[in-house]
Design an enzyme around this catalytic site. Structure first.
Site, mmCIF file in Angstrom:
data_model
loop_
_atom_site.group_PDB
_atom_site.id
_atom_site.type_symbol
_atom_site.label_atom_id
_atom_site.label_comp_id
_atom_site.label_asym_id
_atom_site.label_seq_id
_atom_site.Cartn_x
_atom_site.Cartn_y
_atom_site.Cartn_z
ATOM 1 N N HIS A 112 44.939 74.854 55.887
ATOM 2 C CA HIS A 112 43.946 74.336 56.835
ATOM 3 C C HIS A 112 43.878 75.161 58.116
ATOM 4 O O HIS A 112 42.820 75.302 58.711
ATOM 5 C CB HIS A 112 44.295 72.895 57.241
ATOM 6 C CG HIS A 112 43.866 71.870 56.246
ATOM 7 N ND1 HIS A 112 42.547 71.573 56.025
ATOM 8 C CD2 HIS A 112 44.574 71.051 55.435
ATOM 9 C CE1 HIS A 112 42.461 70.616 55.104
ATOM 10 N NE2 HIS A 112 43.679 70.288 54.723
ATOM 11 N N GLU B 263 52.166 63.273 59.172
ATOM 12 C CA GLU B 263 50.836 62.804 58.775
ATOM 13 C C GLU B 263 50.862 62.394 57.296
ATOM 14 O O GLU B 263 50.440 61.309 56.932
ATOM 15 C CB GLU B 263 49.822 63.936 59.004
ATOM 16 C CG GLU B 263 48.410 63.545 58.604
ATOM 17 C CD GLU B 263 47.445 64.713 58.538
ATOM 18 O OE1 GLU B 263 47.900 65.880 58.467
ATOM 19 O OE2 GLU B 263 46.231 64.459 58.535
ATOM 20 N N HIS B 264 51.340 63.320 56.452
ATOM 21 C CA HIS B 264 51.451 63.039 55.013
ATOM 22 C C HIS B 264 52.895 63.159 54.581
ATOM 23 O O HIS B 264 53.543 64.168 54.880
ATOM 24 C CB HIS B 264 50.672 64.074 54.189
ATOM 25 C CG HIS B 264 49.245 64.228 54.579
ATOM 26 N ND1 HIS B 264 48.774 65.319 55.270
ATOM 27 C CD2 HIS B 264 48.184 63.427 54.365
ATOM 28 C CE1 HIS B 264 47.471 65.189 55.468
ATOM 29 N NE2 HIS B 264 47.082 64.050 54.937
ATOM 30 N N ASP C 290 43.315 63.553 49.991
ATOM 31 C CA ASP C 290 42.363 64.235 50.871
ATOM 32 C C ASP C 290 40.926 63.997 50.424
ATOM 33 O O ASP C 290 40.006 64.011 51.238
ATOM 34 C CB ASP C 290 42.620 65.752 50.861
ATOM 35 C CG ASP C 290 43.734 66.144 51.812
ATOM 36 O OD1 ASP C 290 44.177 65.293 52.600
ATOM 37 O OD2 ASP C 290 44.169 67.308 51.761
ATOM 38 N N HIS D 105 42.667 29.880 91.440
ATOM 39 C CA HIS D 105 42.882 29.615 90.014
ATOM 40 C C HIS D 105 43.279 28.147 89.842
ATOM 41 O O HIS D 105 42.757 27.434 88.976
ATOM 42 C CB HIS D 105 44.036 30.466 89.464
ATOM 43 C CG HIS D 105 43.726 31.911 89.289
ATOM 44 N ND1 HIS D 105 43.491 32.752 90.328
ATOM 45 C CD2 HIS D 105 43.637 32.675 88.156
ATOM 46 C CE1 HIS D 105 43.266 33.969 89.867
ATOM 47 N NE2 HIS D 105 43.349 33.949 88.553
#
Ligand SMILES: NC(=O)c1ccc[n+]([C@@H]2O[C@H](COP(=O)([O-])OP(=O)(O)OC[C@H]3O[C@@H](n4cnc5c(N)ncnc54)[C@H](O)[C@@H]3O)[C@@H](O)[C@H]2O)c1
Ligand SMILES: N[C@H](CO)Cc1c[nH]c[nH+]1
Ligand SMILES: [Zn+2]
Length: 438
Positions: A268, A333-334, A367, A426
């Site tokens: 990649h 990631e993987h 993928d 409040h």
């Protein structure tokens, strides 16, 4: 051209192992100060000069001879034309992948919910899709029709009103599969811009590019850094930077398979990271030999070699328990669990974007077409981030609908707590609703 490998070898028994591993993983080695400064300058220019800056940066970084922004806008008809230009097997593959990704993501859709208490008070959560989402589809070193599907389909399943896609087209090369995928996935608008300038345009809007509510999608270091910087102005999904793979192998998988799995992410980007961890030293040697044997056969040998030499590693561990410890430390990631019984190790895995179970489940299937999303947290952010999903395109509003009796009862508790915080407005606001005499 460098196409030989000298992949780093680490041993978990080495007293300096933790230090070496930290160095190998460090994001700083990828995203240095000069990248950061360049991205800040690009964002500033897009904010100040809008479309004109986009045209300039596209000429500079994508080598496109564009004259005006209109050259960077693709109408929906152009996407439809792309569908007619691809081959029948390509169209079928896109449709099969799209259908699988859609059915997986439909399971993620969250619905509004509520419940009613005994006094009639209703509490719940209203789930609303985003009005407009910006999808970054990378396109610098490769084209990613699969990333179009992975980004756009969850957005559409969530019910996002308008889906805007940006994708760089270096040197003006338009990838018909990318546009066909956008057509199949129902993308509404496409701009052929990329990098930090595209992220800035989506975050701040320009004369032509609409400002979106959230920017999602993966990209290189410029894209990932820009997403960090625009967070807050818009939502972002996560930091999905250069791809990573960590293979944990017991030493029994074909070493060529493992080498190719490492290459599949290394190809990649030079900044991608591919690591193998195994308790079997002889197996690490076999994979090193497969890497050297197979590298010259690869189309993208140069990118792979740079990635493997610069950021890859073969790590020897004591046993499988230590392999899993290292995997959790890396939070990849993987993660491929290339072992005989992956189910046995799954409970011990705490941090990974996606887990690929068993010798036959190559990461590449995820993928493209298994169904789960391939946009995943990188650089250790799987410790706190999740895969891109339908939930990234949905947001939640709390619903509180008090009955008079419920408001009266809750008012008493709120009054005590508000006075404890010395916030008398409040307290009095709550006290007005307490039924007198109760
Ligand atoms: N995590 C995921 O889910 C996932 C999915 C697919 C791809 N990826 C990763 O996405 C990345 C894609 O990277 P890519 O480069 O192919 O495409 P990209 O679209 O992310 O980046 C290309 C753009 O980067 C900008 N750029 C390039 N060099 C520059 C420079 N010197 N200065 C300023 N800007 C510059 C240009 O604007 C160019 O248009 C890869 O790292 C890949 O690993 C990740
Ligand atoms: N591996 C990438 C995510 O890191 C996704 C992808 C798209 N095409 C091929 N691979
Ligand atoms: Zn990939």
């Amino acid at each position: 051209m460098t196409t030989s490998t000298a992949i780093a070898r680490l041993n978990a028994a080495d007293p300096d192992f933790a230090h070496h591993l930290d160095h190998l993983l460090s994001w700083e080695s990828v995203s240095d100060d000069s990248v950061n400064q360049r991205v800040l300058d690009i964002i500033k220019a897009v904010r100040e000069r809008g479309d004109a800056a986009l045209v300039d940066f596209t000429r500079q970084f994508d080598g496109l001879d564009v004259k005006s922004m209109s050259d960077l806008i693709l109408p929906r008809e152009r996407l439809e034309l792309a569908l007619t230009r691809i081959t029948a097997p390509q169209r079928e593959a896109l449709e099969v992948a799209a259908a699988r990704v859609r059915s997986y993501h439909e399971k993620q859709k969250q619905d509004s919910w509520s419940y009613t208490e005994a006094d009639g008070t209703v509490l719940g959560q209203k789930v609303t899709p985003l009005d407009r989402a910006g999808l970054y589809v990378p396109g610098g070193k490769a084209s990613y029709p699969s990333s179009v599907l992975m980004n756009a389909i969850p957005a559409k399943v969530a019910g996002v009103t308008e889906v805007v896609m940006v994708v760089p087209t270096p040197r003006g090369e338009i990838n018909e599969l990318v546009l066909a995928a956008a057509c199949i996935a129902g993308v509404d608008r496409v701009f052929t811009i990329g990098g930090a300038q595209a992220v800035a345009a989506l975050a701040y809007g320009t004369e032509s590019v609409p400002k979106v509510d959230k920017v999602v999608g993966p990209g290189n270091i410029y894209v990932a850094t820009a997403k960090r910087h625009v967070f807050g102005q818009v939502g972002i999904d996560m930091i999905a930077g250069p791809s990573e793979i960590l293979v944990v192998c017991d030493g029994q998988t074909d070493p060529d398979w493992i080498a190719m799995d490492l290459f599949s992410q290394a190809e990649h980007d030079e900044d991608a990271q591919a690591i193998l961890v195994s308790p079997d030293a002889a197996f690490l040697d076999k994979v090193a030999a497969s890497i050297n044997k197979l590298l010259p056969t690869m189309d993208r040998a140069e990118i792979i070699a740079k990635s493997i030499n610069g950021r890859g590693a073969l790590i020897l561990v004591r046993d499988m328990e230590q392999a899993i410890e290292v995997a959790n430390r890396i939070a990849p990631e993987h993660l491929e669990l290339s072992v005989a019984d992956p189910q046995a190790w799954l409970p011990s895995i705490r941090h990974a974007g996606a887990i690929f179970m068993g010798r036959h489940t190559s990461e590449a299937l995820g993928d493209y077409c298994a169904g789960p999303n391939h946009v995943l947290p990188t650089s250790g952010t799987a410790r706190f981030s999740s895969p891109l999903g339908v939930y990234d395109f949905q947001k939640r509003s709390s619903i509180i609908f008090c009955s008079p009796q419920g408001a009266s009862e809750l008012g008493k508790t709120a009054s005590v707590l508000a006075r404890g915080e010395s916030l008398s407005a409040h307290a009095r606001s709550a006290e007005y609703r307490i039924v007198k005499g109760e």
